[in-house]
Design an enzyme around this catalytic site. Structure first.
Site, PDB file in Angstrom:
ATOM      1  N   ASN A   1       0.858  -1.191   0.000  1.00  0.00           N
ATOM      2  CA  ASN A   1       0.000   0.000   0.000  1.00  0.00           C
ATOM      3  C   ASN A   1       0.889   1.234   0.000  1.00  0.00           C
ATOM      4  OD1 ASN A   1      -1.848   2.052   0.424  1.00  0.00           O
ATOM      5  ND2 ASN A   1      -3.032   0.908   1.911  1.00  0.00           N
TER       6      ASN A   1
ATOM      7  N   HIS B   1     -10.967   1.746   4.624  1.00  0.00           N
ATOM      8  CA  HIS B   1     -10.013   0.751   4.149  1.00  0.00           C
ATOM      9  C   HIS B   1     -10.708  -0.181   3.168  1.00  0.00           C
ATOM     10  CE1 HIS B   1      -6.416  -1.602   4.109  1.00  0.00           C
ATOM     11  NE2 HIS B   1      -7.034  -2.696   4.556  1.00  0.00           N
TER      12      HIS B   1
END
Length: 838
Positions: free
Chosen positions: A272, A517
């Site tokens: 990420n 998320h």
């Protein structure tokens, strides 16, 4: 109730006094502040049936709090608490079990999904028997049960309510409590149970959900039950001064610890970059569309720019996902389509990104053997129509689509949304349809599907504009979607094969409209075995976790995270499942692409090695006289324009070893070269200075350079025309190195003509023949000599009969003599001397 849920987690220890009347409070105990006894004996304990009763949910929600150990009367010495001798009875929660209580055997309860019983499992149930309960005065921990490669323990302790001094029983679940790491985290939900000794009796159970990390590594209830209630034999919790505690825990794969996704699942995750988890979810979804992956590998990218080509960057990501053992980076991909900053990621959503990638792939595939792959996989067709009721007139328009947006608000499931999508709208009254020559007509307007694609992307409209608040909001309502979806009823006419689809991927968002998320659950082989892809962590999961837990609208269920729900679904047509998911092997990848990507990986590995070893190396910039030729300014060269010979060498090399490297590179014998380090003088000039080759030969170059990096040196070489076998000796005490420049007022230019070793006692007029020889003048030519002292300061040398050490102030190695031919009338020139030139 929702408000209490949101805020009560933040209550501190002091808040407990305000909650004196509560008998059941949820929170955490900072175990590093508590005295804990860990039993060394084991836990073979009576079991129980799976049928249980739960304390009313409203009680649980209203009594949740964040809690630090404030109980009174904790002794400084712990009393050892014994348990039975047979292990901690830690077993997979999905494993069929035989429960034994007081000799009564109960049949096992089967679950839909079975997970391998090992330390990486997602679920487990384990028990802990606390003996001598009535004498318990300190915290006590059970032996560990391994779930997701982390140790989980039951923590039990006596508690006192500070307001009314009432004694209660505290029951917590601890995760990774002995780790000193500060970077780990693990999301988990659990059911904490106090069992009764009667096999038919219902236990007391409470639910928790928590993100465990180093500061909050245990979570549970400060006041699980009143102490006296446990001691009362009539309640059935205690027998022979023993109680039975049980925990069923379900945990996500942890972050920040050594979790080998490849080992546990066969797949790897994506790193990420900070705001790219939605992109990672989409990339994994496209990667596991195997027919697409195979076509991506076949795109012609041999001549593509490695930094700007989106197709090549996508090939690179797919290749690494297939063959790497570690999480894969995506920075090259995002750079290739111009997303360099965090804002770039925030300004896009998964649908936009999907179209960016799909458009790039489709364009690149044109004119190749895989042309048309994108529409063949993802393109469907629909017919928009308007049909007049009372006249023979209609309007039709056929459209293609690559995804379908389905309304979630007010809909129970996918089928209801499809029905709404295809609902016929009546145009009447002021909304009549203009039918041209027929005028305004009552009409019916609608959409009907002509074909559905092999791979169907459904975008669930969970993010919508709210006109009341004038802001975008997220719809968290429950919205169900099946594993098997039949869409034949929405087609204008039946296709050759049934429009029956199997669920392949569920893209999930946790959070609200302002952030959150993203993860994706994928059924890679279409066989019902699901995996969760959470950025760099991949783990196996149950069908229930992948599907049922992502319907949304489950705020009251603590086993499901709040505001967690699906926002995109991927279905694959059942009749084409085997073709679309056919495994991709190395032979499906062109050799040229494999070679290019492997070469890239080797170079990157080399660069990584260089970065990690950079502190062991230094750079040496070498210059020869060739670099001085043509320079028209002060000093010997222009640092902005010069091309150095760069040597990256180990700092601990000796000067002798370094000279050997120089000699090999310059193709001179060692005796025919001599290094002269450049040095910054106080007068802002940058000139070579002497090295004592005899004394310094065995010294390390990092010391000789005085830690300068890069270290800039002038390498003197023996002129081939000299006829010598080695450079002449240089006496650092009696000789000086002078550099020579010639000025021509006619061309207003400077020429570098070389250097000389000059005895400091030599007279300046003794240099004139050598200067004439280097300039190509007759040896008797009269010359004017100047010293280039510093920028904008040129001084004429007066009495040439004086020794050099007296003629030049502070005579040093690296001094520069500028000379010109003496002429009768220099005033005829615009810049008659070097003084005017500089």
């Amino acid at each position: 109730m929702a408000s209490c849920f949101n805020h009560s987690w933040q209550l501190s220890a002091s808040s407990l006094t305000a909650r004196a009347g509560c008998t059941q409070d949820i929170g955490r105990i900072a175990s590093k502040h508590a005295k804990v006894t860990v039993s060394q004996r084991s836990l073979q304990t009576p079991g129980r049936e799976k049928q249980t009763v739960t304390t009313p949910q409203t009680n649980d929600m209203n009594n949740m709090m964040n809690h630090v150990n404030e109980s009174e009367g904790v002794k400084t010495e712990a009393e050892e608490m014994d348990t039975d001798q047979d292990g901690n009875n830690c077993h997979d929660a999905t494993e069929p079990q035989t429960a034994v209580i007081n000799g009564v055997v109960k049949p096992p309860e089967d679950k839909d999904e079975e997970m391998e019983e090992d330390e990486s499992r997602a679920e487990a149930t384990f028990r802990f028997v606390v003996e001598n309960f009535s004498k318990l005065e300190e915290s006590v921990l059970s032996p560990p049960c391994m779930v997701r490669n982390l140790p989980w323990k039951i923590m039990a302790m006596p508690r006192k309510n500070q307001a009314d001094r009432a004694k209660s029983f505290g029951f917590f679940l601890q995760c990774n409590g002995e780790s000193e790491s500060t970077s780990w985290s693990c999301q988990a939900s659990a059911e904490l149970r106090m069992l009764k000794w009667d096999a038919e009796a219902e236990p007391l159970k409470r639910h928790i959900q928590h993100l465990f990390y180093h500061k909050e590594n245990d979570w549970g209830f400060s006041h699980f039950i009143a102490w006296q209630e446990v001691l009362d034999p009539a309640n059935g919790y205690i027998k022979d001064d023993k109680i039975i505690l049980e925990v069923q825990v379900t945990a996500d794969a942890p972050h920040g610890v050594s979790w080998d996704s490849k080992k546990h699942t066969g797949y790897v995750g994506l790193k990420n970059q900070g705001a790219t988890c939605y992109m990672n979810s989409l990339l994994q979804t496209l990667f596991f569309t195997n027919k697409l992956r195979r076509a991506v590998y076949l795109m012609p990218t041999e001549s593509d720019d490695s930094t700007r080509s989106v197709p090549l960057a996508l090939q690179r990501v797919f290749y690494e996902l297939q063959f790497s053992d570690k999480p894969v980076g995506t920075k090259k991909l995002t750079r290739s389509f111009g997303w360099e900053t965090l804002d770039s990621f925030m300004q896009h959503d998964v649908q936009e990104l999907c179209r960016v990638l799909v458009d790039n792939m489709e364009s690149k595939m044109k004119g190749t053997c895989v042309e048309g792959t994108i529409p063949k996989l993802f393109e469907g067709k629909m017919l928009s129509y308007i049909k007049c009721k009372h006249v023979d007139y209609d309007s039709k328009r056929e459209e293609t689509f690559f995804d379908i947006q389905l309304n979630v608000k007010g809909k129970k499931n996918v089928m209801e949304s499809f029905k709404e999508y295809c609902t016929v709208e009546t145009l009447d009254g002021d909304n009549k349809y203009d039918a041209g020559e027929y005028g305004l007509q009552e009409s019916e307007k609608g959409v009907v599907f002509l074909t559905f694609p092999p791979v169907l992307h459904l975008h669930l409209m969970r993010f919508m504009y709210d006109p009341v608040t004038d802001a975008n909001i997220k719809i968290n309502d429950r919205f169900e979607f099946p594993e098997r979806l039949v869409l034949d009823d929405f087609l204008q006419k039946k296709e050759k094969t049934s429009a029956t689809y199997l669920l392949h991927a569920v893209l999930v968002h946790s959070g609200d409209n302002h952030g959150g998320h993203y993860v994706v659950y994928i059924n890679p082989k279409g066989d019902g075995k699901w995996c969760k892809f959470d950025d760099d962590v991949v783990s196996r999961c149950t069908k229930s976790e992948a599907v049922d837990h992502n319907f949304g609208g489950q705020e009251d269920d603590l086993t499901v995270r709040h505001c967690t729900n699906a926002y995109m679904l991927v279905y694959i047509r059942e009749s084409e499942l085997s073709e679309i998911l056919e495994p991709v092997s190395e032979k499906d990848i062109p050799d040229s692409l494999t070679a290019r990507l492997n070469e890239e990986r080797k170079l990157e590995a080399l660069k990584r090695k260089e970065r990690t070893e950079a502190h062991l190396y230094m750079n040496v910039h070498a210059l020869t006289e060739d670099n001085f030729c043509g320079h028209q300014g002060n000093d010997l060269y222009d640092p902005e324009k010069v091309n150095y010979r760069n040597f990256k060498v180990k700092k601990n090399l000796t000067l002798e070893e370094f000279m050997q490297i120089l000699a090999e590179n310059l193709k001179y014998p060692v005796k025919q070269i001599r290094p002269w380090p450049f040095h910054c003088r106080q007068n802002q000039t940058f000139r070579p200075t002497v090295l004592d080759l005899e004394a310094d030969l065995n010294r390390q170059i990092c010391d000789l350079s005085e830690q300068e990096n890069p270290w800039i040196i002038f390498v003197e070489t023996l002129p081939p025309e000299s006829g010598l076998q080695a450079l002449p000796p240089f006496d650092k005490d009696s000789d000086v190195l002078l550099f020579l420049k010639m000025y021509d007022p006619r061309t207003k230019s400077i020429s570098y003509v070389g250097h000389l070793y000059v005895p400091i006692s030599a007279k300046a007029n003794e240099l004139v023949p050598q200067l004439n020889r280097k300039a190509g003048f007759p040896l008797s030519t009269q010359l004017l000599l100047y010293e280039e002292v510093k920028p904008n300061l040129i001084e004429k040398l007066g009495d040439l009969s004086l020794p050099m050490e007296k003629l030049l102030d502070e005579l040093m190695d690296g001094d520069i003599i500028v000379f010109q031919r003496e002429e009768e009338d220099l005033t005829q020139f615009p810049l008659p001397t070097p003084k005017e030139y500089f």
